[in-house]
Design an enzyme around this catalytic site. Structure first.
Site, PDB file in Angstrom:
ATOM      1  N   GLY B  42       0.849  -1.190   0.000  1.00 52.43           N
ATOM      2  CA  GLY B  42       0.000   0.000   0.000  1.00 52.43           C
ATOM      3  C   GLY B  42       0.881   1.234   0.000  1.00 52.43           C
ATOM      4  O   GLY B  42       2.017   1.193  -0.488  1.00 52.43           O
ATOM      5  N   LEU B  43       0.378   2.309   0.554  1.00 57.86           N
ATOM      6  CA  LEU B  43       1.161   3.547   0.537  1.00 57.86           C
ATOM      7  C   LEU B  43       2.549   3.358   1.121  1.00 57.86           C
ATOM      8  O   LEU B  43       3.552   3.713   0.496  1.00 57.86           O
ATOM      9  CB  LEU B  43       0.455   4.618   1.369  1.00 57.86           C
ATOM     10  CG  LEU B  43      -0.501   5.555   0.683  1.00 57.86           C
ATOM     11  CD1 LEU B  43      -0.873   6.656   1.644  1.00 57.86           C
ATOM     12  CD2 LEU B  43       0.127   6.153  -0.569  1.00 57.86           C
ATOM     13  N   ARG B 330     -13.926  13.412  15.794  1.00 59.32           N
ATOM     14  CA  ARG B 330     -14.549  12.131  15.457  1.00 59.32           C
ATOM     15  C   ARG B 330     -14.992  11.335  16.679  1.00 59.32           C
ATOM     16  O   ARG B 330     -16.103  10.814  16.715  1.00 59.32           O
ATOM     17  CB  ARG B 330     -13.555  11.276  14.658  1.00 59.32           C
ATOM     18  CG  ARG B 330     -13.340  11.777  13.268  1.00 59.32           C
ATOM     19  CD  ARG B 330     -12.262  10.981  12.560  1.00 59.32           C
ATOM     20  NE  ARG B 330     -12.130  11.451  11.187  1.00 59.32           N
ATOM     21  CZ  ARG B 330     -11.230  10.967  10.326  1.00 59.32           C
ATOM     22  NH1 ARG B 330     -10.401  10.020  10.697  1.00 59.32           N
ATOM     23  NH2 ARG B 330     -11.167  11.434   9.098  1.00 59.32           N
ATOM     24  N   GLU B 425      -0.036   1.936   8.987  1.00 56.09           N
ATOM     25  CA  GLU B 425      -1.038   1.625  10.004  1.00 56.09           C
ATOM     26  C   GLU B 425      -0.644   0.399  10.824  1.00 56.09           C
ATOM     27  O   GLU B 425      -1.120   0.216  11.942  1.00 56.09           O
ATOM     28  CB  GLU B 425      -2.423   1.411   9.344  1.00 56.09           C
ATOM     29  CG  GLU B 425      -3.579   1.401  10.342  1.00 56.09           C
ATOM     30  CD  GLU B 425      -4.953   1.183   9.695  1.00 56.09           C
ATOM     31  OE1 GLU B 425      -5.054   1.298   8.455  1.00 56.09           O
ATOM     32  OE2 GLU B 425      -5.913   0.915  10.435  1.00 56.09           O
ATOM     33  N   ARG B 435      -6.298   9.385  15.760  1.00 59.75           N
ATOM     34  CA  ARG B 435      -5.628   9.941  14.592  1.00 59.75           C
ATOM     35  C   ARG B 435      -6.452  11.093  14.028  1.00 59.75           C
ATOM     36  O   ARG B 435      -7.664  10.985  13.909  1.00 59.75           O
ATOM     37  CB  ARG B 435      -5.451   8.873  13.520  1.00 59.75           C
ATOM     38  CG  ARG B 435      -4.770   9.378  12.280  1.00 59.75           C
ATOM     39  CD  ARG B 435      -4.587   8.287  11.237  1.00 59.75           C
ATOM     40  NE  ARG B 435      -5.830   7.740  10.745  1.00 59.75           N
ATOM     41  CZ  ARG B 435      -6.641   8.363   9.872  1.00 59.75           C
ATOM     42  NH1 ARG B 435      -6.326   9.558   9.415  1.00 59.75           N
ATOM     43  NH2 ARG B 435      -7.755   7.786   9.465  1.00 59.75           N
ATOM     44  N   LEU B 441      -2.455   9.146   5.466  1.00 58.93           N
ATOM     45  CA  LEU B 441      -1.695   9.153   4.214  1.00 58.93           C
ATOM     46  C   LEU B 441      -0.309   9.723   4.468  1.00 58.93           C
ATOM     47  O   LEU B 441       0.690   9.234   3.960  1.00 58.93           O
ATOM     48  CB  LEU B 441      -2.434   9.983   3.168  1.00 58.93           C
ATOM     49  CG  LEU B 441      -3.829   9.465   2.771  1.00 58.93           C
ATOM     50  CD1 LEU B 441      -4.498  10.435   1.803  1.00 58.93           C
ATOM     51  CD2 LEU B 441      -3.733   8.086   2.136  1.00 58.93           C
TER      52      LEU B 441
END
Lengths: 246, 637, 222
Positions: B42-43, B330, B425, B435, B441
């Site tokens: 992934g990233l 959040r 992650e 977070r 990202l």
């Protein structure tokens, strides 16, 4: 609702495939298409049968992993979405739904509805990048880019690589996929530097991988879940021509 | 065991620079003698694979996906933070660092977070150079927007597809190296275990998901970038295949697992519609900028939302938090929504949802204005629910989104097993207990492009390189263990499907280790989860064989690990007798029902050591030292 | 020269050859249809026109050679593309609702092209051959209107009308497609191309058709 599925089953790339018929009952319209398949698979497993293999992952229309042919359409009857975004309220009680894997020489079936799309990665390997190493890059605002170009590049860059364009094309051409990348970079100063060699190499690689030739039916544009325009194909044609003669 | 985070000496702003100078390097011509195994592309994984190959290392990269471009990094919508201060609104590296530390509720390391903020600017430069089409202003310069938890505009974005564009950027760098042959990519290949030789990570065992073949790979270091474990809850915004197995198997081989209970619940997801729901879909947080959240004042009110008069609606966030209103962070928004539903004010068929209403903004600015701004999201909502959000309010409910916890790593991103690095992650390092939006990202790319290429050299330079002996007994034994395990699972032939058991686990986790936790519930989970584990090993039914593509077998292997990991999460949550960030213990709240941190007793990282499946794990504490920020209480009143 | 061969053998290169030859053939249609329309001016005018063409035989012949090459190239290339495309799609779908994503004309270029080719052979074998055998004498008009393979032959008339309809369908897709292939697909110029396309796919075939309809079906010229 109850639906009848006619699904392509094939145990591996070597074996011969066939259509199997399944009746699925108690499908609710809130279910996604894949949740309906999940439900069928659960019942198959309970009977000790192998579930239907299909590719899927994010289930929100962005990873590009999913994609099957549903009732004669890539990603099903609704335009502008991926298979995972399709919901059962689009079907009626008693419907027969034909589910087939992507069909193309460049996408051999691995199992059931799962196909091998690594040919697309190999095309990307041949030039789908800007040759910069990590670090040592100039400040991000050092080169202004016209918003119009940046937006158009983003239109092209929104390709999720699902392969619907190839699957729906009567020639299995990958022109929309390849042109989206060629076009994205051709529109940006960072990508412009290598645009000739990129167009040349990516088209060569596309041809080598066994994709067919484009005959401008534009089915790709109509079935692309991200609605990428065939104007990018025109740009790639131009770039390729310029690269070939100069 | 003594935990050494290897945080460099010196001033905060100079630590990374000094560290890069002090650590050992590998001579350019020697780099080709080393092979690095990277698991997950992934990233973080793709960027690391590309960066290491560019430097000259040989890289073997592995993904269970068919292509690196499928990784779930692709689903991040909002954007990526960087301290560029292009809008000139007072941003700085220190402010980004400060916001991130505070957003994480002071449960992360100062030095790591500062480094993250420091390299954030390099990331944007790198991505633009790669041809990522970030949003721009008419003058041609980059555009920024604001995001939750920050008072400056520092988020760079590419429409609602920032994660996709950044992943495709890293993917482009990766395929470029695949083309040169410096990276050998293994598609549809899943890690089964890591191999430790003489106390150092020297290889991995993988399973080819198409042929079922187990393969041994040897190298000089192993880098894991295998994502988060949110799917332990069964329903989450994670992709279907996202799992915690790589991290968990490394944990069982000796890597410490840090802060497993820190989970982020995202407030604006489309609620569960039926029992057959397979995953949850996130609606961008930006909707809270213009939508108003409410529930009916009357419990069990079954009227259609349009028939509920204004004075019978409870705009509870606006009532409880007059100054932040619908824009509270959040964790707060999520918890309050759950509270409302628990009290019987929930809406929709399942009563597990609250309204997110756009009536006011449509009345104020017109439907077109709303369509311009949120058209895609509204269409997506309608496609999934069949309801038109221009006419009836959206129904939303919180869902598991991100796991801040992960394998413990030091400042160099090396786990407690020498030679095993963990990024993105999958590690625990930078987000503390919560977070901030647009930071995932940033961390993935920071780790991959700008941290590991330096820090891995420090370890490799101490090795001669070229380790390739897959015939070592450690490989043979590990592979045999995996083979036995697979056969054991296949031979159970019980009466339950993998998903049936997974749903049960998800329910236990959601009820007891979810948004609000308490001692009683956590203790219950610690009893229930081992029972489910037993159920799995006695009653699961996996059809098919191990030597072909077998999706049920893949899922079963992942669930087996979740059934162990879930218990550790509960234990960690039980041990942490405070509320912080995404971890809310009902016993520890203020009179106004806000999280109550206990800085005196819990300013540490809990790093758990595995002692055996049915044995109690041991916790090691890494104290967190704050020299540059003052610990304060968050307030959004 | 390898760059040239590479280009010619690439998928885009082959498309461009298709497009260039196609556009040149379209231009030929303009010349051809103007000549045909002289029929309406009566026998004398038409015979004079054909005889005038015969007086510059070397020029006409060389143009005919070029034209033949264009045709052969277009057809050869089309066949080659069709074969390659078949190879790229070895397995067909059980159900394929192509009508929902593309136009019929775009999917039937091989079919319409093949039928037009059959007509072309017939046309060359009849009227064109008879014209070549004639050396002066002012009989050209009669060959077309009342000859054995002229428009008093109802079968020939119907075949001719049908072939021109196919030509229209072929150009309906082909003309604009060529511009897409050249990369000239700019939103500003698209309407212009579509406008010009109408001339080629509708006006020209209708003009061709007007002759068999008038002389063959309506009994004109008698």
């Amino acid at each position: 609702m109850n639906v009848t599925l006619k699904v392509w089953r094939q145990s591996n790339s070597q074996s011969k495939g066939f259509f199997s018929i399944y009746n699925v009952s108690d499908v609710s319209e809130e279910m996604s298409f894949f949740e309906m398949l999940d439900m069928l698979n659960e019942s198959l497993v309970e009977k000790g049968e192998e579930p239907i293999a299909f590719d899927h992952d994010c289930r929100e229309g962005i990873c590009g992993t999913c994609g099957v042919f549903i009732n004669g359409r890539a990603h099903g009857p609704i335009s502008g979405i991926t298979t995972c975004q399709l919901h059962m309220r689009r079907f009626n009680n008693g419907d027969t739904i034909i589910i087939e894997p992507w069909r193309a020489k460049a996408f051999p079936v691995i199992k059931d509805l799962v196909v091998d799309r690594t040919s697309l990665d190999r095309v990307m390997m041949s030039g789908g990048y800007v040759s910069v190493n990590t670090g040592g890059t100039p400040d991000a605002n050092a080169i202004p880019i016209s918003k119009v170009n940046a937006d158009e590049a983003m239109d092209a860059a929104s390709c999720i690589g699902c392969g619907a364009c190839v699957a729906t094309c009567k020639n299995s051409s990958a022109m929309l996929f390849v042109s989206a990348k060629v076009s994205q970079y051709a529109l940006l100063p960072q990508g412009m530097i290598e645009k000739k060699i990129r167009a040349q190499n990516m088209v060569d690689s596309m041809d080598e991988e066994g994709f067919g030739n484009c005959s401008n039916t534009y089915a790709c544009e109509a079935e692309c879940p991200k609605e990428i325009s065939v104007s990018h194909i025109a740009r790639m044609n131009r770039e390729f021509f310029k690269a070939s003669i100069s | 065991m003594k935990l050494d985070a290897k945080i460099p000496e010196g001033l905060l702003a100079e630590k990374w620079t000094n560290h890069k100078f002090k650590i050992n390097l590998v001579n350019p011509s020697n780099k080709r003698k080393y092979k690095v195994l990277i698991v997950g592309t992934g990233l973080a994984g793709a960027s690391a694979a590309a960066a290491l190959a560019e430097l000259g290392y040989n890289v073997e990269a592995f993904s269970y996906h068919e292509s690196p471009r499928r990784a779930h990094s692709i689903a991040a919508q909002g954007g990526i933070n960087a301290a560029k201060n292009y809008p000139g609104d007072g941003d700085s590296i220190f402010r980004l660092f400060y916001d991130t530390i505070k957003g994480g509720d002071y449960r992360s390391r100062e030095a790591n977070v500062y480094r993250l903020a420091e390299v954030s600017n390099n990331i944007i430069d790198q991505c633009v150079a790669q041809g990522i089409p970030f949003a721009r202003e008419y003058g041609g310069l980059l555009s920024n927007r604001s995001f939750g938890g920050a008072q400056v505009s520092r988020t760079f974005y590419a429409r609602g597809q920032t994660g996709q564009q950044l992943l495709l950027g890293a993917y482009s760098a990766l395929v470029r190296q695949m083309n040169t042959g410096k990276v050998n990519f293994h598609a549809r290949t899943e890690l089964q275990d890591i191999v430790v030789v003489d106390g150092q990570a020297k290889g991995i065992i993988t399973r080819n998901l198409v042929t079922g073949k187990l393969e041994s790979h040897a190298g000089d270091a192993v880098v894991m970038a295998t994502g988060g474990y949110g799917n332990v809850f069964f329903l989450s915004t994670n992709a279907m295949a996202s799992n915690g197995s790589a991290a968990w198997r490394a944990h069982k081989k000796g890597a410490l697992f840090a802060n497993p209970c820190f989970t982020q619940i995202h407030p604006t997801c489309i609620p569960v519609a039926s029992g057959s729901q397979s995953k949850l879909t996130l609606m961008s947080e930006s909707l809270r900028n213009d939508g108003r959240i409410w529930v009916p004042k009357k419990k069990g009110d079954d009227r259609a939302p349009g028939n509920i008069p204004e004075d019978e609606r409870d705009y509870y966030l606006e009532r409880l938090y007059p100054s932040f209103g619908n824009l509270v962070p959040r964790d707060v928004a999520s918890r309050r929504a759950k509270e409302m539903c628990d009290m019987g004010h929930g809406v929709g068929a399942t009563k597990l949802a609250v309204y997110l209403d756009f009536e006011d903004v449509i009345g104020r600015n017109g439907k077109n204005w709303v369509a311009d701004k949120y058209g895609n999201l509204f269409d997506m909502y309608e496609e999934i629910t069949g309801e038109n959000p221009y006419k009836t309010p959206m129904r939303i409910y919180p869902a598991v989104h991100y796991t801040m916890g992960g394998l413990w790593v030091d400042y160099n991103l090396m786990s407690s097993i020498p030679g095993l690095y963990v990024m993105g992650e999958a590690n625990f390092s930078d987000h503390g207990a919560n977070r901030l939006g647009a930071s995932a990202l940033m961390q993935g790319l920071a780790d991959g492009y700008f941290v590991i290429p330096y820090t891995i050299a420090d370890y490799l330079s101490g090795n001669t390189g070229g380790f390739s002996d897959t015939s070592a007994s450690e490989f043979i034994e590990t592979e045999k263990g995996i083979q036995d395990n697979i056969q054991r699972m296949l031979s159970i032939k019980g009466s339950q499907t993998v998903d049936e058991i997974h749903k049960k686990l998800g329910l236990v986790m959601w009820e007891n280790v979810g948004m609000a936790r308490n001692k009683e519930g956590l203790k219950k989970a610690i009893i229930e989860i081992p029972k489910l584990r037993k159920e799995f090993w006695e009653d699961v039914n996996i059809p098919g064989s191990s030597n072909s593509m077998n999706t049920e077998l893949e899922k079963a292997g992942r669930l087996a690990d979740f059934l162990e990991l879930g218990e550790l999460m509960a234990r960690d949550a039980l041990e942490r007798e405070e509320s912080c960030g995404g971890h809310f213990r009902e016993e520890f709240q203020t009179e106004e029902n806000e999280a109550k941190r206990d800085d005196k007793n819990f300013t540490f990282v809990s790093a758990w050591e595995f002692k055996g499946v049915e044995k109690e794990p041991v916790v090691h504490k890494e104290d967190l030292v704050f020299e540059n920020v003052k610990l304060t209480t968050r307030s959004y009143k | 020269m390898s760059w040239f061969l590479n280009f010619m053998n690439s998928s885009i290169g082959k498309k461009m050859q298709m497009a260039i030859t196609g556009i040149l053939l379209c231009l030929f249609l303009i010349v051809h249809v103007i000549g045909n329309l002289v029929l309406f001016a009566g026998p004398n005018a038409f015979n004079t026109y054909v005889e005038a063409l015969s007086s510059v035989k070397p020029l006409v012949r060389s143009l005919e050679v070029v034209l033949a090459l264009m045709f052969i190239w277009h057809i050869f290339n089309g066949v080659r593309l069709t074969i390659e495309n078949r190879k790229a799609t070895p397995e067909k779908y059980l159900m394929n609702k192509a009508a929902e994503n593309s136009k019929l004309t775009s999917r039937t270029m091989g079919l319409t092209g093949s039928l037009i080719f059959i007509f072309l052979v017939t046309h060359l074998g009849t009227i064109w051959r008879l014209f070549q055998l004639e050396h002066g004498g002012g009989k050209f008009y009669d060959i077309v209107i009342s000859g054995r393979f002229g428009f008093n032959n109802i079968y020939y008339t119907l075949i001719y009308i049908f072939a021109m309809a196919l030509l229209g369908l072929h150009l309906r897709h082909g003309f604009q497609s060529a511009f897409q292939t050249f990369g000239w697909n700019h939103s500003k110029y698209k309407p212009l191309i579509s406008g010009v396309a109408v001339f080629f796919w509708l006006i020209i075939p209708l003009a061709f058709m007007s002759i068999p309809i008038y002389f063959g079906l309506l009994g004109g010229g008698n």
